[in-house]
Design an enzyme around this catalytic site. Structure first.
Site, PDB file in Angstrom:
ATOM      1  N   ILE A 154      16.744  -4.873  -8.961  1.00  0.00           N
ATOM      2  CA  ILE A 154      15.339  -4.458  -8.938  1.00  0.00           C
ATOM      3  C   ILE A 154      15.193  -3.046  -9.503  1.00  0.00           C
ATOM      4  O   ILE A 154      14.332  -2.780 -10.348  1.00  0.00           O
ATOM      5  CB  ILE A 154      14.770  -4.535  -7.517  1.00  0.00           C
ATOM      6  CG1 ILE A 154      14.805  -5.975  -7.003  1.00  0.00           C
ATOM      7  CG2 ILE A 154      13.340  -3.995  -7.470  1.00  0.00           C
ATOM      8  CD1 ILE A 154      14.470  -6.117  -5.530  1.00  0.00           C
ATOM      9  N   ASP A 173      22.737   5.902  -6.645  1.00  0.00           N
ATOM     10  CA  ASP A 173      23.286   4.700  -6.028  1.00  0.00           C
ATOM     11  C   ASP A 173      24.805   4.824  -6.044  1.00  0.00           C
ATOM     12  O   ASP A 173      25.419   4.739  -7.115  1.00  0.00           O
ATOM     13  CB  ASP A 173      22.841   3.437  -6.780  1.00  0.00           C
ATOM     14  CG  ASP A 173      23.199   2.162  -6.037  1.00  0.00           C
ATOM     15  OD1 ASP A 173      24.242   2.145  -5.344  1.00  0.00           O
ATOM     16  OD2 ASP A 173      22.446   1.181  -6.151  1.00  0.00           O
ATOM     17  N   THR A 229       9.012  -0.352  -2.152  1.00  0.00           N
ATOM     18  CA  THR A 229       8.939  -1.815  -2.148  1.00  0.00           C
ATOM     19  C   THR A 229      10.210  -2.397  -1.541  1.00  0.00           C
ATOM     20  O   THR A 229      10.483  -3.588  -1.695  1.00  0.00           O
ATOM     21  CB  THR A 229       8.762  -2.358  -3.577  1.00  0.00           C
ATOM     22  OG1 THR A 229       9.801  -1.822  -4.414  1.00  0.00           O
ATOM     23  CG2 THR A 229       7.403  -1.984  -4.147  1.00  0.00           C
ATOM     24  N   ALA A 230      10.977  -1.555  -0.842  1.00  0.00           N
ATOM     25  CA  ALA A 230      12.258  -1.991  -0.277  1.00  0.00           C
ATOM     26  C   ALA A 230      12.085  -2.322   1.202  1.00  0.00           C
ATOM     27  O   ALA A 230      11.621  -3.400   1.552  1.00  0.00           O
ATOM     28  CB  ALA A 230      13.326  -0.920  -0.508  1.00  0.00           C
ATOM     29  N   ARG A 231      12.429  -1.387   2.089  1.00  0.00           N
ATOM     30  CA  ARG A 231      12.345  -1.605   3.529  1.00  0.00           C
ATOM     31  C   ARG A 231      11.627  -0.433   4.188  1.00  0.00           C
ATOM     32  O   ARG A 231      11.880   0.733   3.869  1.00  0.00           O
ATOM     33  CB  ARG A 231      13.745  -1.767   4.132  1.00  0.00           C
ATOM     34  CG  ARG A 231      14.405  -3.101   3.803  1.00  0.00           C
ATOM     35  CD  ARG A 231      13.659  -4.256   4.460  1.00  0.00           C
ATOM     36  NE  ARG A 231      14.262  -5.566   4.218  1.00  0.00           N
ATOM     37  CZ  ARG A 231      13.899  -6.385   3.253  1.00  0.00           C
ATOM     38  NH1 ARG A 231      12.936  -6.027   2.399  1.00  0.00           N
ATOM     39  NH2 ARG A 231      14.470  -7.563   3.120  1.00  0.00           N
ATOM     40  N   ASP A 255       4.728  -1.065   0.074  1.00  0.00           N
ATOM     41  CA  ASP A 255       4.701  -2.518   0.226  1.00  0.00           C
ATOM     42  C   ASP A 255       5.542  -2.966   1.417  1.00  0.00           C
ATOM     43  O   ASP A 255       5.664  -4.160   1.668  1.00  0.00           O
ATOM     44  CB  ASP A 255       5.221  -3.187  -1.055  1.00  0.00           C
ATOM     45  CG  ASP A 255       5.050  -4.693  -1.048  1.00  0.00           C
ATOM     46  OD1 ASP A 255       3.916  -5.153  -0.773  1.00  0.00           O
ATOM     47  OD2 ASP A 255       6.041  -5.408  -1.288  1.00  0.00           O
ATOM     48  N   GLU A 260       6.301  -4.830  10.904  1.00  0.00           N
ATOM     49  CA  GLU A 260       5.503  -5.801  10.151  1.00  0.00           C
ATOM     50  C   GLU A 260       5.261  -7.044  10.997  1.00  0.00           C
ATOM     51  O   GLU A 260       6.149  -7.470  11.731  1.00  0.00           O
ATOM     52  CB  GLU A 260       6.220  -6.172   8.855  1.00  0.00           C
ATOM     53  CG  GLU A 260       6.408  -4.989   7.920  1.00  0.00           C
ATOM     54  CD  GLU A 260       7.106  -5.361   6.616  1.00  0.00           C
ATOM     55  OE1 GLU A 260       7.496  -6.540   6.450  1.00  0.00           O
ATOM     56  OE2 GLU A 260       7.254  -4.479   5.754  1.00  0.00           O
ATOM     57  N   HIS A 279       3.762  -6.320   1.961  1.00  0.00           N
ATOM     58  CA  HIS A 279       5.134  -6.763   1.668  1.00  0.00           C
ATOM     59  C   HIS A 279       5.129  -8.033   0.811  1.00  0.00           C
ATOM     60  O   HIS A 279       5.796  -9.019   1.127  1.00  0.00           O
ATOM     61  CB  HIS A 279       5.933  -6.986   2.952  1.00  0.00           C
ATOM     62  CG  HIS A 279       7.406  -6.760   2.754  1.00  0.00           C
ATOM     63  ND1 HIS A 279       8.238  -6.345   3.747  1.00  0.00           N
ATOM     64  CD2 HIS A 279       8.207  -6.889   1.653  1.00  0.00           C
ATOM     65  CE1 HIS A 279       9.473  -6.223   3.296  1.00  0.00           C
ATOM     66  NE2 HIS A 279       9.478  -6.542   2.017  1.00  0.00           N
ATOM     67  N   ILE A 280       4.386  -7.951  -0.282  1.00  0.00           N
ATOM     68  CA  ILE A 280       4.253  -9.123  -1.155  1.00  0.00           C
ATOM     69  C   ILE A 280       4.856  -8.869  -2.538  1.00  0.00           C
ATOM     70  O   ILE A 280       4.597  -9.640  -3.476  1.00  0.00           O
ATOM     71  CB  ILE A 280       2.773  -9.554  -1.298  1.00  0.00           C
ATOM     72  CG1 ILE A 280       1.839  -8.368  -1.597  1.00  0.00           C
ATOM     73  CG2 ILE A 280       2.304 -10.238  -0.031  1.00  0.00           C
ATOM     74  CD1 ILE A 280       1.827  -7.918  -3.012  1.00  0.00           C
ATOM     75  N   GLY A 281       5.678  -7.829  -2.660  1.00  0.00           N
ATOM     76  CA  GLY A 281       6.268  -7.532  -3.958  1.00  0.00           C
ATOM     77  C   GLY A 281       7.013  -8.718  -4.544  1.00  0.00           C
ATOM     78  O   GLY A 281       6.949  -8.982  -5.746  1.00  0.00           O
TER      79      GLY A 281
END
Length: 312
Positions: A154, A173, A229-231, A255, A260, A279-281
């Site tokens: 991603i 990373d 858009t991760a966690r 997101d 949740e 959370h719809i990515g």
């Protein structure tokens, strides 16, 4: 005679995925299953596999299903699965890694652009009859620096999109090697200092929980944009709220959230500077099918290797 039960922690699964489960009983947990629901269904049906879309799989759920052989994530993040308990009970944990990369990366880019261009606020103002051309200034991304935390499928897809906008891309990373030329690897100290926008694309672990917090936000450039858009657990939400209110963070495009689904009264709601999505990515029509099919194939692969492909 059934081959066993597959429990899906959702109300549905793509028809193309269900078609692969011929011979198995498929049980759905519903739209918003709680942990107690999952445990109860495990106790009732003793599934040989669980496909995880919503909620998670706890130790209690694993222990309630003695026939369980595999837990398959309908997506890439496995932080909602008790992997230590799974390992202790000989249960494989697998994920549909990279299948939804395009969908999530596009969502991250949409949130970044919406934050930089104030799209939701200007849209609301226009619908209310205002014309803010003389007073509003958007942020131009060309020539600025985007810092990515997480350079998997991603993150690298998002990096390619950002590079096409003539944005400088830096990333952190510790597990990624052989990066493309348009991504410069940096340490976190450099990323906090140099990034005009930060986008999160890493899994949630005990080591990085609350990675975005008061201390790290204070080290960022004033007016930095934060995209996640991760966690949700990667962000200290109280610290982010304070930083947006102070102006240290120009805007946050989120997101995912610590809890949740988000409930009414959450402090991010109706707060200027926050652009939110549920959370719809990874939830596109294409990704829905691809993740479902991959999750099922992962289940069948494990069951066949464990010798459970024959009727019980």
């Amino acid at each position: 005679m059934t081959r066993g039960t597959i429990l899906v922690t959702a109300a549905d699964l793509a028809l193309q995925a269900v078609a692969l489960l011929d011979g198995y009983d498929v049980v759905y947990a519903g739209k918003t299953p709680a942990e107690a629901d999952i445990v109860g269904l495990c106790r009732q049906h003793d599934p040989v596999a669980i496909i995880v879309r919503y909620s998670g799989v706890s130790r209690a759920a694993i222990e309630a299903a003695p026939s369980l052989k595999v837990i398959s994530k309908h997506g890439s993040g496995t932080d909602t699965i008790d992997k230590a308990a799974a390992q202790a009970h000989g249960v494989a944990v697998v994920a549909a890694v990279g299948v939804n990369a395009a969908a999530v990366a596009e969502q991250a880019l949409a949130l970044l652009l919406a934050c930089a261009k104030s799209v939701p606020r200007l849209d609301g103002r226009m619908h209310d009859g205002h014309w803010d051309k003389a007073t509003h200034k958007s942020l131009e991304l060309q020539g600025r620096t985007v810092g990515l935390i997480g350079l998997g499928a991603i993150g690298l897809r998002f990096a390619k999109m950002a590079h096409a906008l003539d944005v400088q891309v830096i990333g952190h990373d510790p597990y990624t090697r052989d990066l493309p030329a348009h991504v410069r690897a940096v340490d976190l100290d450099t990323l906090w200092r140099d990034a005009d926008a930060i986008s999160l694309h890493c899994p949630l672990t005990d080591d990085n929980r609350g990675l975005i917090n008061a201390a790290t936000l204070a080290r960022c450039k004033p007016g930095v944009i934060v995209v996640n858009t991760a966690r949700g657990g990667l962000i200290d939400e109280a610290a982010l709220l304070a930083a947006v209110r102070s102006g240290q963070v120009r805007a946050a495009g989120l997101d995912s959230f610590a809890v949740e689904p988000m409930t009414a009264g959450h402090p991010f709601q109706h707060q200027p500077g926050f652009i939110l999505s549920p959370h719809i990515g990874g939830v596109t029509s294409d990704a829905y099918v691809n993740m479902g099919v991959t999750a099922v194939r992962n289940v069948l692969d494990v069951l066949s290797r464990k010798g459970h492909a024959q009727p019980l």
